[in-house]
Write a protein that holds these residues in place. Structure first.
Motif, PDB file in Angstrom:
ATOM      1  N   THR A 182       0.837  -1.198   0.000  1.00  0.00           N
ATOM      2  CA  THR A 182       0.000   0.000   0.000  1.00  0.00           C
ATOM      3  C   THR A 182       0.872   1.247   0.000  1.00  0.00           C
ATOM      4  O   THR A 182       2.067   1.183   0.269  1.00  0.00           O
ATOM      5  N   TYR A 183       0.261   2.376  -0.330  1.00  0.00           N
ATOM      6  CA  TYR A 183       0.973   3.658  -0.340  1.00  0.00           C
ATOM      7  C   TYR A 183       0.690   4.408   0.948  1.00  0.00           C
ATOM      8  O   TYR A 183      -0.432   4.401   1.436  1.00  0.00           O
ATOM      9  N   ARG A 184       1.694   5.041   1.461  1.00  0.00           N
ATOM     10  CA  ARG A 184       1.540   5.774   2.718  1.00  0.00           C
ATOM     11  C   ARG A 184       1.168   7.225   2.419  1.00  0.00           C
ATOM     12  O   ARG A 184       1.798   7.877   1.598  1.00  0.00           O
ATOM     13  N   PHE A 185       0.105   7.709   3.073  1.00  0.00           N
ATOM     14  CA  PHE A 185      -0.327   9.102   2.914  1.00  0.00           C
ATOM     15  C   PHE A 185      -0.093   9.832   4.223  1.00  0.00           C
ATOM     16  O   PHE A 185      -0.506   9.353   5.288  1.00  0.00           O
ATOM     17  N   TYR A 186       0.560  10.967   4.146  1.00  0.00           N
ATOM     18  CA  TYR A 186       0.801  11.796   5.332  1.00  0.00           C
ATOM     19  C   TYR A 186      -0.311  12.824   5.445  1.00  0.00           C
ATOM     20  O   TYR A 186      -0.705  13.450   4.460  1.00  0.00           O
ATOM     21  N   HIS A 187      -0.852  12.987   6.651  1.00  0.00           N
ATOM     22  CA  HIS A 187      -1.968  13.920   6.893  1.00  0.00           C
ATOM     23  C   HIS A 187      -1.411  15.186   7.491  1.00  0.00           C
ATOM     24  O   HIS A 187      -0.894  15.165   8.599  1.00  0.00           O
TER      25      HIS A 187
END
Lengths: 419, 54
Positions: free
Chosen positions: B48-53
């Protein structure tokens, strides 16, 4: 020299050669075939005459007859002209006793068929560079004062004097053009269009090798001559509307839930699999979507599935995985994955089915939920079909842009930035 | 507009007709031309791809 409305011969002003004019009383100027002197046909003995230093080959022989747009024309005369940048082009004077005079001009193997018109074609918007004729915008391509380098045959007006005393403006909307020739005492317009060299050769029954080879891109040459751009645009609009309508119609026939169940790790059989209850798929062949969700947190869940047709034993195998992680790194929160996943199966025939599920749980995952939907709407096909249909128009318009740049590269009035 | 206006576009009209027909058939039988659902026999590593919030 002699010349009036009833003349049958003209005497050369330079060498006294007797010439029988093809145009009879219509001939206003002529080049003597013997001494190559060009002179106006008049009664006066004081008439001036010109001799040309250079000689040029006429690709359409003077006297040749050819049918253009259903009219048989005879080649009366031939001229080579030049403008300030030393561009040279050939002009052929054509004549039909009923239709009058017309011209074929040729530059680098590109031909235009031109006829004088009565009045001005300017309907609106006349500016230095553009005007409208009907709905079509014509743009100034070139402005020059032509000089006749060579003339051969007969002319229905004094082409050498008129040319050198005039300013010529050519406005184009390929394949059409309007030519405005102005001088102190006249303001004349002519209308023309591009003619393929093969058609010129065919019209005058000449072998193709006798006609100059095309070089570069003609300034009135159409990008594609076999169809009009407006027709292409109309076709695209109609096709897109039709595709959109079909997409809307297929979407309106919305999906139906045919099965739903929660599965818990504790219910696993000895074979480490779940087998769903039988569910019925109706309405012929349609799609099937299996949606799986699980309340996992920093964890994963994997399952392989087998959709089994209970009537004929056909199996459809697929697998899905759910991963969901989140955390904080260097003070920044992040997440990845999702707690849901879906699998799409195309063209599943109607019948009685069940699904065998072989799950792999991680340490913390205990259960998951499955929903099965019949006739799931498909949107990606619409965009793929749109792309397939758009490929040719995209190619056409990109090519057109580069061809137009090429067309205008020789003009001082190019609408394209040529820096 | 007359038929001769379409003459040079005959092949393109035929292509559009073929695409539209295939599209209509595909929609009616639920045929997704590009389908990411596939058979995997083993679980792969985390993909999966990591998304930073922010």
């Amino acid at each position: 020299m002699s010349g009036n409305r009833t003349i049958t011969t003209i005497t050369c002003i330079s060498c006294n050669n007797e010439i029988t004019p093809r145009g009879k009383s219509f001939t206003r100027a002529i080049t003597c075939p013997a001494c190559k002197s060009y002179f106006r046909v008049r009664l006066s003995k004081e008439e001036k005459y010109s001799k040309f230093n250079d000689a040029f080959e006429s690709h359409l022989p003077v006297g040749a007859k050819g049918k253009i747009e259903g009219v048989t024309y005879e080649v009366m005369g031939f001229m080579v002209k030049r403008e300030k940048y030393s561009y040279k082009w050939r002009e052929y004077v054509l004549f039909n006793p009923l239709q009058g005079v017309a011209f074929l001009s040729e530059y680098d193997g590109h031909w235009n068929f031109i006829k004088p018109i009565v009045g001005s074609p300017v309907d609106s918007g006349l500016k230095d560079l553009t005007f409208y004729n009907g709905q079509t915008q014509y743009r100034l391509y070139q402005k020059y004062r032509p000089r006749v380098l060579y003339a051969q045959g007969e002319f229905l007006s004094d082409e050498v004097y008129i040319s050198e005393d005039s300013e010529v403006r050519e406005y184009i909307a390929p394949p059409h053009l309007f030519i405005n020739q102005t001088s102190d005492y006249k303001d004349e317009w002519m209308k023309g269009h591009y003619v393929d060299s093969a058609k010129v050769a065919q019209a005058f029954k000449l072998p193709k090798e006798k006609i100059p080879m095309k070089t570069g891109f003609g300034y009135t040459q159409p990008i594609i001559s076999s169809f009009s751009e407006s027709t292409l645009i109309n076709v695209i609009v109609a096709v897109v509307l039709l595709l959109g309508g079909l997409q809307l119609f297929s979407t309106m026939d919305s999906r139906k839930k045919v099965f739903s169940h929660n599965f818990n790790k504790s219910q696993l059989t000895e074979q480490k699999m779940f087998s769903t209850e039988t569910f019925l798929l109706e309405d012929g062949t349609k799609s099937l979507q299996i949606e799986m969700d699980a309340p996992i947190d920093n964890d994963w869940l994997y399952a392989s599935f087998t959709l089994v047709n209970e009537t004929d034993g056909t199996e459809h195998e697929f697998s899905k995985e759910i991963e969901y992680y989140h955390g904080v790194t260097d003070g920044e929160s992040w997440s990845e994955g999702s707690t849901q996943a879906d699998a799409f199966l195309s063209r599943i025939p109607e019948g009685r089915y069940h699904i065998n599920i072989f799950p792999e749980f991680s340490l913390s995952g205990d259960y998951f939920n499955i929903n099965v939907y019949r006739n799931e709407p498909i949107y990606s096909n619409f965009f793929l079909a749109l792309l397939a249909i758009a490929l040719f128009p995209i190619f056409y318009f990109v090519r057109k842009y580069y061809k137009e740049q090429q067309r205008w590269s020789d003009s001082d009035y190019s609408p394209y930035d040529t820096e | 507009m007359q038929w001769k206006d379409f003459k040079g576009l005959t092949w393109y009209l035929a292509l559009c007709f073929a695409i539209i027909s295939f599209f209509a058939y595909s929609q009616s039988v639920g045929w997704k031309w590009i389908n990411s659902t596939k058979k995997e026999t083993n679980r792969k590593d985390r993909n999966t791809y990591r998304f930073y919030h922010k």
